[in-house]
Scaffold this active site. Structure first.
Site, PDB file in Angstrom:
ATOM      1  N   GLU A 232       0.869  -1.178   0.000  1.00  0.00           N
ATOM      2  CA  GLU A 232       0.000   0.000   0.000  1.00  0.00           C
ATOM      3  C   GLU A 232       0.904   1.226   0.000  1.00  0.00           C
ATOM      4  O   GLU A 232       1.525   1.549   1.011  1.00  0.00           O
ATOM      5  CB  GLU A 232      -0.919  -0.012   1.229  1.00  0.00           C
ATOM      6  CG  GLU A 232      -1.885  -1.173   1.270  1.00  0.00           C
ATOM      7  CD  GLU A 232      -2.871  -1.177   0.125  1.00  0.00           C
ATOM      8  OE1 GLU A 232      -3.116  -0.103  -0.454  1.00  0.00           O
ATOM      9  OE2 GLU A 232      -3.399  -2.245  -0.201  1.00  0.00           O
ATOM     10  N   CYS A 266      -2.161   9.379   2.495  1.00  0.00           N
ATOM     11  CA  CYS A 266      -1.929   8.895   1.132  1.00  0.00           C
ATOM     12  C   CYS A 266      -3.127   9.171   0.232  1.00  0.00           C
ATOM     13  O   CYS A 266      -3.000   9.208  -0.981  1.00  0.00           O
ATOM     14  CB  CYS A 266      -1.600   7.397   1.142  1.00  0.00           C
ATOM     15  SG  CYS A 266      -2.854   6.364   1.921  1.00  0.00           S
TER      16      CYS A 266
END
Length: 508
Positions: A232, A266
């Site tokens: 990720e 993010c």
């Protein structure tokens, strides 16, 4: 060696935490593998009992957890509670409600040639899972993959970020308070060297959340030993506003999506694209909303400090690059005026930003919001997709048909319409990215299954002497040919099918 926990908002040294000795890496793995044989041998109901206690412990300690996260990261308590603590408990609740159905044997169809048999998919734990987690959401991004892996019968070694060691220590304590068996979850404290040593220790699975650069290093090391991974990684998420959108809502949403956790997300809105006809109005709304935000540490503050000094320097570099190329700073302060020994950075809205500026290309991960106009739907899609990332995106329009059409064209792991970021808060949805935003998905039922081997199982009662496709082949070719043609032809010929089938069966 020790890790020093520092409150980034004040610079205060809070605690020293002993760093894990690299020489003990193999001991960690040996302990984890011994614990695996016991933990994986428990029934799912027995394992779930531990998760019920963990949920209870966390619910009762919610204030303590939120304040520890706030102290360790510099984020405001409300952000810690809403965006870090709550999603973690929600994910435990998801496991409690859905893991049985997700990991129970799944019956599937059996094809013609295997007539009379039963086919299903079973899920077995992989073994020792290494979870390497970041500092921006140090509770959620560590515990959610760890809990998912543990639910499937794996044991976990967690290497939390050295930037937020207090939360890593807290996670260790929460599992102890919940009474988890020894070594089912172990926490290894330290920096890059410790993380590298554990990667090279040959776990059975690696789950990493962090930068693209580090993700590639881990992927390369894992490939040497064919260790499966989930990565990720970063994002440069577009936020597209059409003229017919609810501009008040969109402006408020953009400011929150860009500046929550001081932009260290993010899934932050890092590039705002606004239809040209409403661009001036929308910029004014953004400026008004941004100037109303309260920086501080208390429960009533909106934005806390940045967490990692190195990240502040990246933000400085991106802002200076954009300003040198002609960008205009609409809110906030010029980096030359920033207080050097403070991690508080006033949120910035920028216009007139060149598309090739670093702030439009690289992940900034800070409280900066570049705003760019567009004229057509096609241009908006092109601008949004002009990035090496593809984690999340949002589209704002009262025309839901158009919003869905645009969403379908965006190369992104998730798209939110008339909202932003929040897809990650739904544990039923898969989470992950396209392009350089990562490999794999977690959350949802597949987020539980990634930590398991899929095992195909075919069951026959064993009553016949042999199968129709077994030796000898003598005289079977024309029968099989007629059987398959009668079944797979444009029109099924059931008479020919059963006639051929019965003649084949007579061989038994």
């Amino acid at each position: 060696m020790v890790l020093v926990a520092v409150n980034p908002a004040t610079g205060e040294r809070i605690e020293e935490i002993e760093e894990t000795d690299i020489g003990k890496v193999q001991t960690f793995y040996e302990n984890s593998r011994r614990a695996f044989s016991r933990w994986s041998g428990l029934s799912l109901d027995e394992r779930l009992g531990y998760f019920r206690r963990l949920k209870k412990v966390m619910a009762e300690a919610m204030d303590e957890i939120a304040k520890t996260v706030s102290l360790d990261t510099g984020k405001v308590p409300t952000d810690a509670l809403v965006s870090d603590v709550m999603p973690t408990i929600e994910s435990i609740e998801f496991v409690l409600k859905h893991v049985k159905k997700s990991l129970s044997p799944q019956k599937v169809k059996t094809p013609l040639l295997l007539f009379g048999k039963t086919s299903c998919v079973e899920y077995m734990p992989r073994g020792v899972v290494l979870v390497i987690s970041p500092w921006n959401y140090p509770l959620q991004l560590a515990m959610v993959p760890a809990v998912s892996a543990l639910a499937g019968g794996n044991t976990v070694i967690l290497k939390p970020s050295e930037v937020t060691p207090l939360v890593g220590k807290l996670i260790e304590s929460l599992f102890q308070r919940a009474g988890f068996p020894e070594h089912v979850l172990q926490v290894a404290h330290g920096g890059k060297e410790v993380g590298s040593a554990f990667v090279n220790g040959k776990p059975d699975y690696i789950f990493f959340t962090g930068s693209v650069k580090t993700g590639k290093i881990i992927q390369k090391a894992a490939a040497e030993h064919l260790i499966p991974t989930t990565l990720e990684l970063g994002g440069k998420d577009p936020f597209i506003v059409f003229a017919d959108a609810n501009l008040e809502r969109a402006a408020k949403g953009a400011v929150w999506a860009a500046f929550t956790n001081c932009g260290q997300v993010c899934m932050s809105a890092e590039r705002i694209f606004v239809e040209k006809s409403v661009f001036p109005e929308f910029v004014e709304r953004l400026k008004e909303e941004t100037r109303s935000l309260v920086l501080g540490q208390g429960e009533d503050a909106d934005i806390g400090s940045m967490t990692f000094p190195g990240q502040k320097e990246i933000v400085r570099e991106h802002v200076l690059d954009a300003l040198a190329r002609g960008a205009k700073l609409e809110t906030g302060e010029h980096p030359d005026r920033w207080t050097e020994d403070s991690l508080f950075v006033k949120p910035m809205v920028m216009t007139n930003v060149p598309l090739d500026a670093k702030i439009m290309k690289e992940e900034t991960f800070g409280p900066v919001l570049p705003v760019v106009p567009f004229e057509t739907e096609e241009e908006a899609v092109k601008l949004a997709n002009d990035t090496e990332y593809g984690l999340n995106a949002s589209v704002w329009s009262n025309d839901l048909e158009r919003a869905r059409r645009v969403a379908a064209k965006l190369v992104s792991g998730a798209v939110v319409i008339n909202d932003a970021v929040i897809s990650v808060a739904n544990p039923h949805l898969p989470f992950g990215g396209a392009k350089n935003s990562g490999i794999g998905r977690y959350h949802g039922k597949d987020g539980l299954r990634i930590f398991c081997h899929e095992k195909a199982l075919v069951i026959d009662r064993g009553r016949l002497k042999r199968e129709v496709q077994w030796y000898p082949y003598k005289g079977t070719y024309p029968l099989f040919l007629r059987l398959f043609q009668s079944y797979f032809g444009e029109r099924k010929n059931w008479f020919a099918f059963f006639q051929s089938f019965l003649r084949l069966m007579k061989r038994n």
